[in-house]
Structures are given as structure tokens and as C-alpha cells.
Design a protein around this motif. Structure first.
Motif, mmCIF file in Angstrom:
data_model
loop_
_atom_site.group_PDB
_atom_site.id
_atom_site.type_symbol
_atom_site.label_atom_id
_atom_site.label_comp_id
_atom_site.label_asym_id
_atom_site.label_seq_id
_atom_site.Cartn_x
_atom_site.Cartn_y
_atom_site.Cartn_z
ATOM 1 N N VAL A 1 35.325 10.729 122.264
ATOM 2 C CA VAL A 1 36.504 11.000 123.073
ATOM 3 C C VAL A 1 37.594 11.553 122.175
ATOM 4 C CG1 VAL A 1 38.289 10.014 124.548
ATOM 5 C CG2 VAL A 1 35.936 9.209 124.744
ATOM 6 N N ARG A 2 38.006 12.780 122.439
ATOM 7 C CA ARG A 2 39.029 13.433 121.638
ATOM 8 C C ARG A 2 40.374 13.289 122.341
ATOM 9 N NH1 ARG A 2 37.150 19.110 119.870
ATOM 10 N NH2 ARG A 2 37.205 19.434 122.130
ATOM 11 N N PRO A 3 41.414 12.824 121.636
ATOM 12 C CA PRO A 3 42.715 12.643 122.282
ATOM 13 C C PRO A 3 43.285 13.966 122.765
ATOM 14 C CG PRO A 3 42.927 12.410 119.906
ATOM 15 C CD PRO A 3 41.462 12.474 120.201
ATOM 16 N N GLY A 4 44.088 13.911 123.828
ATOM 17 C CA GLY A 4 44.678 15.124 124.384
ATOM 18 C C GLY A 4 45.757 15.695 123.495
ATOM 19 N N ARG A 5 45.995 16.987 123.658
ATOM 20 C CA ARG A 5 47.035 17.675 122.895
ATOM 21 C C ARG A 5 47.920 18.461 123.848
ATOM 22 N NH1 ARG A 5 43.592 20.258 117.806
ATOM 23 N NH2 ARG A 5 42.837 18.275 116.944
ATOM 24 N N ASP A 6 49.215 18.553 123.495
ATOM 25 C CA ASP A 6 50.185 19.332 124.265
ATOM 26 C C ASP A 6 50.181 18.943 125.739
ATOM 27 O OD1 ASP A 6 50.818 20.764 121.934
ATOM 28 O OD2 ASP A 6 49.188 22.187 122.299
ATOM 29 N N GLY A 7 50.152 17.656 125.985
ATOM 30 C CA GLY A 7 50.230 17.173 127.354
ATOM 31 C C GLY A 7 48.900 17.097 128.071
ATOM 32 N N ALA A 8 47.841 17.642 127.516
ATOM 33 C CA ALA A 8 46.536 17.591 128.168
ATOM 34 C C ALA A 8 45.912 16.211 127.974
ATOM 35 C CB ALA A 8 45.620 18.670 127.593
ATOM 36 N N GLY A 9 45.039 15.836 128.886
ATOM 37 C CA GLY A 9 44.382 14.543 128.804
ATOM 38 C C GLY A 9 43.262 14.552 127.788
ATOM 39 N N PRO A 10 42.703 13.379 127.500
ATOM 40 C CA PRO A 10 41.600 13.298 126.543
ATOM 41 C C PRO A 10 40.367 14.017 127.061
ATOM 42 C CG PRO A 10 41.912 11.204 127.662
ATOM 43 C CD PRO A 10 43.070 12.063 128.059
ATOM 44 N N SER A 11 39.523 14.464 126.128
ATOM 45 C CA SER A 11 38.287 15.148 126.497
ATOM 46 C C SER A 11 37.142 14.556 125.695
ATOM 47 C CB SER A 11 38.406 16.650 126.223
ATOM 48 O OG SER A 11 38.675 16.879 124.852
ATOM 49 N N SER A 12 35.942 14.735 126.221
ATOM 50 C CA SER A 12 34.755 14.195 125.563
ATOM 51 C C SER A 12 33.910 15.339 125.018
ATOM 52 C CB SER A 12 33.931 13.365 126.546
ATOM 53 O OG SER A 12 32.782 12.831 125.910
ATOM 54 N N GLY B 1 32.754 24.193 104.752
ATOM 55 C CA GLY B 1 32.683 24.148 106.204
ATOM 56 C C GLY B 1 31.793 23.042 106.729
ATOM 57 N N GLY B 2 31.958 22.767 108.019
ATOM 58 C CA GLY B 2 31.080 21.835 108.696
ATOM 59 C C GLY B 2 31.473 20.386 108.637
ATOM 60 N N TRP B 3 32.493 20.019 107.881
ATOM 61 C CA TRP B 3 32.859 18.617 107.741
ATOM 62 C C TRP B 3 33.780 18.177 108.873
ATOM 63 C CZ3 TRP B 3 30.065 15.877 104.573
ATOM 64 C CH2 TRP B 3 29.480 16.503 103.466
ATOM 65 N N ARG B 4 33.536 16.984 109.393
ATOM 66 C CA ARG B 4 34.356 16.414 110.457
ATOM 67 C C ARG B 4 34.617 14.934 110.151
ATOM 68 N NH1 ARG B 4 34.284 21.010 111.442
ATOM 69 N NH2 ARG B 4 34.056 22.098 113.440
ATOM 70 N N THR B 5 35.735 14.438 110.646
ATOM 71 C CA THR B 5 36.053 13.018 110.538
ATOM 72 C C THR B 5 36.268 12.475 111.939
ATOM 73 O OG1 THR B 5 37.116 13.346 108.381
ATOM 74 C CG2 THR B 5 37.636 11.311 109.571
ATOM 75 N N TYR B 6 35.575 11.389 112.275
ATOM 76 C CA TYR B 6 35.652 10.792 113.611
ATOM 77 C C TYR B 6 36.114 9.338 113.503
ATOM 78 C CZ TYR B 6 32.512 14.704 114.731
ATOM 79 O OH TYR B 6 31.937 15.944 114.872
ATOM 80 N N ARG B 7 37.002 8.942 114.388
ATOM 81 C CA ARG B 7 37.319 7.519 114.515
ATOM 82 C C ARG B 7 36.156 6.846 115.228
ATOM 83 N NH1 ARG B 7 43.313 5.489 115.855
ATOM 84 N NH2 ARG B 7 42.008 3.836 116.733
ATOM 85 N N VAL B 8 35.587 5.839 114.600
ATOM 86 C CA VAL B 8 34.369 5.232 115.149
ATOM 87 C C VAL B 8 34.647 4.558 116.493
ATOM 88 C CG1 VAL B 8 32.528 3.561 114.720
ATOM 89 C CG2 VAL B 8 33.410 4.941 112.838
ATOM 90 N N ASP B 9 35.873 4.038 116.691
ATOM 91 C CA ASP B 9 36.149 3.368 117.976
ATOM 92 C C ASP B 9 36.272 4.365 119.130
ATOM 93 O OD1 ASP B 9 38.570 4.504 117.319
ATOM 94 O OD2 ASP B 9 39.704 2.630 117.278
ATOM 95 N N ARG B 10 36.232 5.661 118.843
ATOM 96 C CA ARG B 10 36.244 6.670 119.901
ATOM 97 C C ARG B 10 34.857 7.225 120.185
ATOM 98 N NH1 ARG B 10 41.666 9.823 117.828
ATOM 99 N NH2 ARG B 10 43.188 8.280 118.557
ATOM 100 N N VAL B 11 33.857 6.725 119.466
ATOM 101 C CA VAL B 11 32.471 7.118 119.731
ATOM 102 C C VAL B 11 31.967 6.284 120.901
ATOM 103 C CG1 VAL B 11 30.122 7.228 118.821
ATOM 104 C CG2 VAL B 11 32.065 7.788 117.345
ATOM 105 N N THR B 12 31.657 6.922 122.011
ATOM 106 C CA THR B 12 31.233 6.206 123.226
ATOM 107 C C THR B 12 29.725 6.095 123.351
ATOM 108 O OG1 THR B 12 31.363 8.291 124.468
ATOM 109 C CG2 THR B 12 33.323 6.862 124.465
ATOM 110 N N GLU B 13 28.992 7.012 122.740
ATOM 111 C CA GLU B 13 27.524 6.975 122.793
ATOM 112 C C GLU B 13 26.973 7.373 121.435
ATOM 113 O OE1 GLU B 13 25.829 9.225 125.975
ATOM 114 O OE2 GLU B 13 27.418 8.686 127.391
#
Length: 342
Positions: free
Chosen positions: A159-170, A204-216
């Protein structure tokens, strides 16, 4: 100090044969010239260190030789017994294994050293989570830790937090999990997306994820496809570099502030370290009244208002005009509240 360095050098060569002078210099935080001198010192002390030239060259011990420098001293044992965070090991499902390892290590220590190690546990406790927030362990963390240990790719929904007023997205991705980082009570996954590293170059290719936002979370392919880990990847260095870049990326606004000497000294207590560094670099010489003007990076005018309000009369905002107007309104409101007739 040199004796301790020589011991470290001998143990490094024993555990990682073929380390070059440059690699040893980085690990020991000395010059290559010092490494060469230390290698000669080890040879004079009877440690059969040899160097080999060429593409696969480096420093080696004579075949079959092992140093007898592996006995722990009191301070080393104290440090080792403090090196694990109990809560973090429990989150990862490793507390039982860690307890067993400590018991085995304790059994091998001399009585005097064993007492020092036990004493350190009674005197120091490392508590990673931040204050005023209940620590939570994401359900997927133990499974994710197993994938990190085994170098197995995973598919995750995030689950990615929303930006610029938009809601969260998966979003859903297949990633190569390289490491887990515990920062102020929150777990983060450092991963690489297969294919992107080749398309975008080495970084390239590196990402950082908050584990508590991993839903599956599920193994990628049949029971998780093994990936080939980049042997040059350094998790600690990667995290330090990316977290510093992230902190600077948040600083999108610049505020011109005039500070008293006291305000300048208190600045590190109210704003981020990266912002303080840039502000101090831009500081003017003190004027006749001892005031210094700085260009202070901030996340936004709203954040700057909350931060600089803590400095009170030791900080005067000169620009932007909208932020200066907000401080003027605050000052008038406080004057009305605390005035002589209040």
C-alpha cells in the motif's frame, strides 16, 4: 592500538583469504602503506602472511595455518553480548536461536571473561522502538526474514501512501529481498526489482518498503526462485546513503532566517540535521548586533512554522513573505494574550 590492528588484520586474512591491500585498508581504516608495514610486522611476529600479485592475488596465510588469536577479551565479550536487539530478534523469529548461540558462546569463555559478558547484559539494554508509539510486528516479517536469509525472490502487494491529496494506492511487485532494517521501531525492506538494475545502470532497481504496508507476501515462482546476490552490496552503506538522500529530498522550501547567537546554537534541536548543515554553510558573518542570517531548507512553510516557533524571539523570518506574515499574526496573538491587561 597497533597490536589490536595486527590481530584484526590476521583474523581478516584468515577468514577472507585473498583480500587486497586496498580492501584491508578500507576494513582497517588505514592507508595501504600501513597495511604493507603491518603485513611485515605479522611476518616478523611469526604469522606466515604472504602476498600474491595478479588478478586473483591478495594476502593469504600459509596453507593449513590458523591463528590462535580467537580468544575473546573482556571488552570484546561485553560488546558481543550487546550486539543484538532482543525485540528485533524476537520480531524476526530468531530469539530462540540467539539464546542458544549465547549459551554456546558463554560455555567457551574463560570464567573471568564470562563474568564480564554477563555483567554487560545487566548494565545495558538496547531498546530500538521510539517513544509514544506502541511497537507492532508486521505479520509478514518472519516470512520475509526467511526469504532474505535464503536469497529467494518474493511477490508482494504494497500500500503506497497518497500524494498531493490523492488516496493510497496498492501496487504488486516481484522483488529480490536484500535486507531488513529496523529504524525507530519501524521495519523496512531493502529490495531490488529484477531487470530494472540492468535497465537503469548500476544504481537502478533498488526500492525501500515499509514492512507494515506489505499486505500480501508469497514466494515468487515455485517456492521462491533463488536470486544471485550482488557480493558488493553493503546494506549499512546503502541504507545510510538512501536515508540521507531521502531526508534531503524532503527539503523543498527555503526560509531566510535571522538568528541570535542563542538561536543559532539551538537550531539543531528544532530542525533536521541535513537542514542544519546547509543553513550553517550559508550563514553570514554576524552583524553589529551579533545576528546571523541563514538560508534554511525546510519540508514546507507549514513545517518551518512549527519548527521555528520553538526558537521564539531568537529567530526572525525574513522570507518568504507569507511565512513572515504568519509569525507576525502569532506574535500579535501572543501579545494580546499575555499583554499587561491580560
Amino acid at each position: 592500538m597497533r597490536a589490536a590492528r595486527l590481530i584484526r588484520m590476521a583474523l581478516l586474512i584468515q577468514s577472507e583469504p585473498g583480500l587486497t591491500a586496498a580492501a584491508l585498508a578500507r576494513r582497517l581504516e588505514v592507508s595501504e602503506r600501513t597495511v604493507i608495514r603491518d603485513a611485515q610486522g605479522l611476518q616478523e611476529a611469526g604469522v606466515p602472511v604472504r602476498s600474491e600479485r595478479g588478478r586473483v592475488g591478495g594476502y593469504f596465510l600459509a596453507p593449513g595455518h590458523r591463528t590462535r588469536l580467537t580468544t575473546l577479551g573482556p571488552s570484546e565479550a561485553e560488546t558481543l553480548f550487546l550486539s543484538g536487539l532482543p525485540s528485533a530478534l524476537q520480531d524476526l523469529g530468531l530469539s530462540a536461536a540467539a539464546d542458544t548461540a549465547r549459551l554456546k558462546l558463554t560455555a567457551t569463555l574463560l570464567p573471568s571473561v564470562r563474568a564480564a559478558a554477563e555483567s554487560s547484559v545487566r548494565r545495558f539494554h538496547l531498546d530500538a522502538p521510539a517513544w509514544f508509539r506502541e511497537p507492532s510486528t508486521p505479520e509478514v516479517l518472519p516470512e520475509l526474514a526467511r526469504a532474505v536469509w535464503a536469497d529467494r525472490a518474493v511477490s508482494l502487494a504494497y500500500v503506497r501512501p497518497g500524494r498531493d491529496g490523492a488516496g493510497p494506492s496498492s501496487v504488486s511487485r516481484t522483488v529480490e529481498p536484500y535486507g531488513l532494517v529496523l529504524k525507530a521501531g519501524t521495519w523496512y525492506l531493502v529490495a531490488r526489482i529484477p531487470g530494472e538494475a540492468e535497465e537503469r545502470g548500476r544504481g537502478g532497481g533498488w526500492r525501500t518498503y515499509r514492512v507494515d504496508r506489505v499486505t500480501e507476501l508469497a514466494p515468487a515462482g515455485d517456492d521462491g526462485e533463488r536470486f544471485v546476490r550482488d557480493p558488493a552490496f553493503d546494506l549499512a552503506a546503502h541504507w545510510q546513503e538512501r536515508s540521507a538522500a531521502f531526508a534531503r529530498a524532503l527539503l523543498r522550501t527555503t526560509v531566510t532566517v535571522r538568528l541570535t547567537r542563542r538561536g543559532l546554537g539551538r537550531l539543531p534541536s528544532v530542525v533536521d540535521a541535513a537542514a542544519v548543515e546547509d543553513a550553517l554553510a550559508s550563514a553570514t558573518a554576524p552583524d553589529a548586533a551579533g545576528l546571523v542570517t541563514v538560508e534554511l531548507p525546510a519540508e514546507s512553510e507549514e513545517v518551518a512554522f512549527d519548527q521555528l516557533a520553538g526558537l521564539g524571539a531568537d529567530a526572525e523570518v525574513l522570507a518568504p513573505a507569507g511565512l513572515r506574515a504568519r509569525f507576525r499574526e502569532r506574535a500579535l496573538a501572543l501579545a494580546a494574550l499575555y499583554g499587561a491587561g491580560g
